[in-house]
Design a protein around this motif. Structure first.
Motif, PDB file in Angstrom:
ATOM      1  N   GLU A 123      38.485  27.124  42.105  1.00  0.00           N
ATOM      2  CA  GLU A 123      39.520  26.805  43.090  1.00  0.00           C
ATOM      3  C   GLU A 123      39.820  25.308  43.140  1.00  0.00           C
ATOM      4  OE1 GLU A 123      35.510  27.030  45.194  1.00  0.00           O
ATOM      5  OE2 GLU A 123      36.598  28.096  43.626  1.00  0.00           O
ATOM      6  N   GLY A 124      38.934  24.499  42.568  1.00  0.00           N
ATOM      7  CA  GLY A 124      39.151  23.049  42.565  1.00  0.00           C
ATOM      8  C   GLY A 124      40.173  22.601  41.553  1.00  0.00           C
ATOM      9  N   GLY A 125      40.445  23.461  40.545  1.00  0.00           N
ATOM     10  CA  GLY A 125      41.438  23.123  39.531  1.00  0.00           C
ATOM     11  C   GLY A 125      41.085  21.851  38.787  1.00  0.00           C
ATOM     12  N   ARG A 126      42.050  20.942  38.736  1.00  0.00           N
ATOM     13  CA  ARG A 126      41.880  19.705  37.981  1.00  0.00           C
ATOM     14  C   ARG A 126      40.797  18.805  38.571  1.00  0.00           C
ATOM     15  NH1 ARG A 126      47.811  17.240  38.952  1.00  0.00           N
ATOM     16  NH2 ARG A 126      48.278  19.442  39.316  1.00  0.00           N
ATOM     17  N   LYS A 127      40.468  18.980  39.861  1.00  0.00           N
ATOM     18  CA  LYS A 127      39.495  18.091  40.511  1.00  0.00           C
ATOM     19  C   LYS A 127      38.111  18.194  39.882  1.00  0.00           C
ATOM     20  CE  LYS A 127      40.628  19.554  44.711  1.00  0.00           C
ATOM     21  NZ  LYS A 127      40.648  19.721  46.177  1.00  0.00           N
ATOM     22  N   ALA A 128      37.743  19.379  39.417  1.00  0.00           N
ATOM     23  CA  ALA A 128      36.442  19.542  38.766  1.00  0.00           C
ATOM     24  C   ALA A 128      36.371  18.715  37.487  1.00  0.00           C
ATOM     25  CB  ALA A 128      36.188  21.014  38.461  1.00  0.00           C
ATOM     26  N   PHE A 129      37.448  18.751  36.702  1.00  0.00           N
ATOM     27  CA  PHE A 129      37.474  18.002  35.444  1.00  0.00           C
ATOM     28  C   PHE A 129      37.626  16.507  35.696  1.00  0.00           C
ATOM     29  CE2 PHE A 129      38.844  22.313  34.499  1.00  0.00           C
ATOM     30  CZ  PHE A 129      37.988  22.633  33.464  1.00  0.00           C
ATOM     31  N   ASN A 130      38.353  16.143  36.757  1.00  0.00           N
ATOM     32  CA  ASN A 130      38.450  14.734  37.133  1.00  0.00           C
ATOM     33  C   ASN A 130      37.068  14.171  37.455  1.00  0.00           C
ATOM     34  OD1 ASN A 130      41.234  14.686  36.900  1.00  0.00           O
ATOM     35  ND2 ASN A 130      41.610  15.097  39.054  1.00  0.00           N
ATOM     36  N   ALA A 131      36.259  14.973  38.176  1.00  0.00           N
ATOM     37  CA  ALA A 131      34.923  14.531  38.578  1.00  0.00           C
ATOM     38  C   ALA A 131      34.038  14.294  37.351  1.00  0.00           C
ATOM     39  CB  ALA A 131      34.285  15.563  39.502  1.00  0.00           C
ATOM     40  N   ILE A 132      34.080  15.202  36.385  1.00  0.00           N
ATOM     41  CA  ILE A 132      33.290  15.032  35.160  1.00  0.00           C
ATOM     42  C   ILE A 132      33.776  13.827  34.370  1.00  0.00           C
ATOM     43  CG2 ILE A 132      32.684  16.097  32.951  1.00  0.00           C
ATOM     44  CD1 ILE A 132      31.212  17.352  35.247  1.00  0.00           C
ATOM     45  N   TYR A 133      35.086  13.624  34.348  1.00  0.00           N
ATOM     46  CA  TYR A 133      35.687  12.479  33.648  1.00  0.00           C
ATOM     47  C   TYR A 133      35.226  11.159  34.261  1.00  0.00           C
ATOM     48  CZ  TYR A 133      39.453   9.131  32.603  1.00  0.00           C
ATOM     49  OH  TYR A 133      40.173   8.023  32.248  1.00  0.00           O
ATOM     50  N   VAL A 134      35.236  11.080  35.598  1.00  0.00           N
ATOM     51  CA  VAL A 134      34.769   9.866  36.283  1.00  0.00           C
ATOM     52  C   VAL A 134      33.281   9.638  36.003  1.00  0.00           C
ATOM     53  CG1 VAL A 134      34.354   8.791  38.537  1.00  0.00           C
ATOM     54  CG2 VAL A 134      36.516   9.964  38.094  1.00  0.00           C
ATOM     55  N   ALA A 135      32.486  10.726  36.054  1.00  0.00           N
ATOM     56  CA  ALA A 135      31.049  10.619  35.778  1.00  0.00           C
ATOM     57  C   ALA A 135      30.814  10.081  34.366  1.00  0.00           C
ATOM     58  CB  ALA A 135      30.385  11.984  35.941  1.00  0.00           C
ATOM     59  N   GLN A 136      31.612  10.562  33.417  1.00  0.00           N
ATOM     60  CA  GLN A 136      31.485  10.128  32.035  1.00  0.00           C
ATOM     61  C   GLN A 136      31.744   8.625  31.919  1.00  0.00           C
ATOM     62  OE1 GLN A 136      33.623  12.832  29.540  1.00  0.00           O
ATOM     63  NE2 GLN A 136      33.228  11.701  27.673  1.00  0.00           N
TER      64      GLN A 136
END
Length: 395
Positions: A123-136
């Motif tokens: 349900e988070g959509g793009r936010k989940a991938f944004n979070a992993i991207y920031v972590a990276q």
């Protein structure tokens, strides 16, 4: 955000921090410590990237068959075994062999991390991938900074520090990821209800999108290669050049949450988000092409960073949306291998264009690549829309 996603974020930070101890210093170690030419160093890095591409594709398929937990453990184990070997044997030719194994092992990890992130917070959509991207990117910033400090004492400690970070990552994965995405690949395969024709069209759409994604990475990596060399020629110090990447990492960590809020209010589609990002890339390279001092490259880097915040997290999000049930890992493997392929081909293409022609010609060619990327982004889902419209007309 779910607890499981936080565990993935922490794991990604530790993973990339460990990797970032070494990769910025690879060329320096091969050239200055092992006494090899820059051409040989380039070949080693290309072999490492090539192994990572294979690892991405294999890891993505493995996620679909045995699940994220086992895939990540396997990738970490392969990488950790090579890092332990590198800690004791970092001469020539052992260095090149371990770098290939490390590329393959780390390649297995990333598709599973992204696929799991999308699965635990659908349900988070793009936010989940944004979070992993920031972590990276946080891992890159921390690892590169710490790597420089450690290397100042002893280059050999770099290998040990990298190994220790991967031991910590292994512990996080063993104790934190086992309960995440518990269903097996077989269960996911049974759930597949989508017709084979639609699956094929979804895959074709992803390949078209990834064509533009590859071209964007070919251009982006010039900042680490040809543009980096050019800044030295016009007497911009290494300290100033390194500062550009520190600013890049800091802007991503601070700016991505702000950008998420803006995109949420604008209700921008992922396609529009990517096209805006490529447009910002074009502006960045136009500024860089005219820059003659540090201030010009600083402005270009800030613009570039904004562009990548639009594009890089969006592509894995689209891939997750396109993926049929039970194929999420494979689709993420394609995305990750495309990025790695761009990082592998970019230095070769850029170096040839500069050697044969000039920096001006390189920038013109890169602008052409961005225009092609805009076209592929506009057209990637055209057949899917046509198919959907046909079904609606039939109803």
């Amino acid at each position: 955000m779910p607890r499981a996603l936080w565990l993935l974020i922490i794991g990604m930070i530790v993973n990339v921090t460990g990797s970032s101890f070494l990769w910025p210093l690879n060329t320096i170690y091969i050239h200055d410590h092992l006494g090899k030419s820059l051409s040989v160093a380039g070949i080693v890095l290309m072999l490492n990237s090539g192994a990572s591409v294979i690892g991405n594709l294999y890891g993505g398929s493995l996620f679909d068959k045995i699940g994220g937990y086992k895939s990540i453990i396997l990738g970490i184990s392969i990488t950790l075994a090579a890092l332990i070997g590198l800690t004791f044997w970092h001469g020539w030719p052992a260095y090149i062999i371990f770098q290939i194994i490390i590329g393959f092992g780390t390649g297995i990890i990333f598709p599973s991390m992204y696929a799991m992130a999308g699965s635990v917070w659908k349900e988070g959509g793009r936010k989940a991938f944004n979070a992993i991207y920031v972590a990276q990117n946080l891992g890159v910033a921390v690892g590169a900074a710490l790597g420089g400090i450690v290397a100042a004492y002893s280059f050999q400690l770099i290998f040990l520090a990298n190994t220790i970070m991967y031991i910590i990552f292994l512990l996080i994965a063993v104790f934190g990821y086992k309960g995440i995405l518990g269903k097996s690949g077989k269960q996911a395969a049974i759930d597949i209800e989508t017709p084979a024709i639609k699956n094929r069209k979804n895959l074709q759409a992803l390949m078209i999108l990834c064509t533009g994604y590859l071209l964007c990475w070919v251009a982006y990596v010039q900042w680490q290669t040809t543009i980096a060399s050019y800044t030295q020629e016009i007497h911009i110090s290494l300290t100033q050049y390194s500062l550009l990447w520190s600013i890049n990492g800091a802007l991503i960590v601070i700016g991505q949450p702000l950008l998420n809020g803006v995109l949420k209010h604008l209700t921008a589609s992922l396609k529009i988000q990517m096209i805006i990002g490529i447009g910002i890339f074009i502006v960045s390279f136009l500024v860089a092409g005219k820059a003659e001092a540090f201030s010009g490259f600083l402005v270009a880097m800030i613009i570039l960073t904004v562009g990548e915040m639009f594009i890089w997290p969006a592509v894995p999000t689209v891939a997750f949306d396109l993926a049929p049930k039970g194929r999420e890992g494979f689709y993420q493997g394609i995305v990750n291998s495309t990025a790695t392929g761009g990082r592998m081909l970019g230095p070769l293409l850029g170096g040839m264009l500069v050697d044969l022609f000039s920096m001006s010609i390189l920038f013109i060619v890169l602008l052409g690549l961005f225009i092609i990327a805009i076209l592929t982004t506009l057209l990637y889902d055209h057949r899917l829309k046509v198919q959907k419209q046909v079904r609606l007309n039939e109803v």
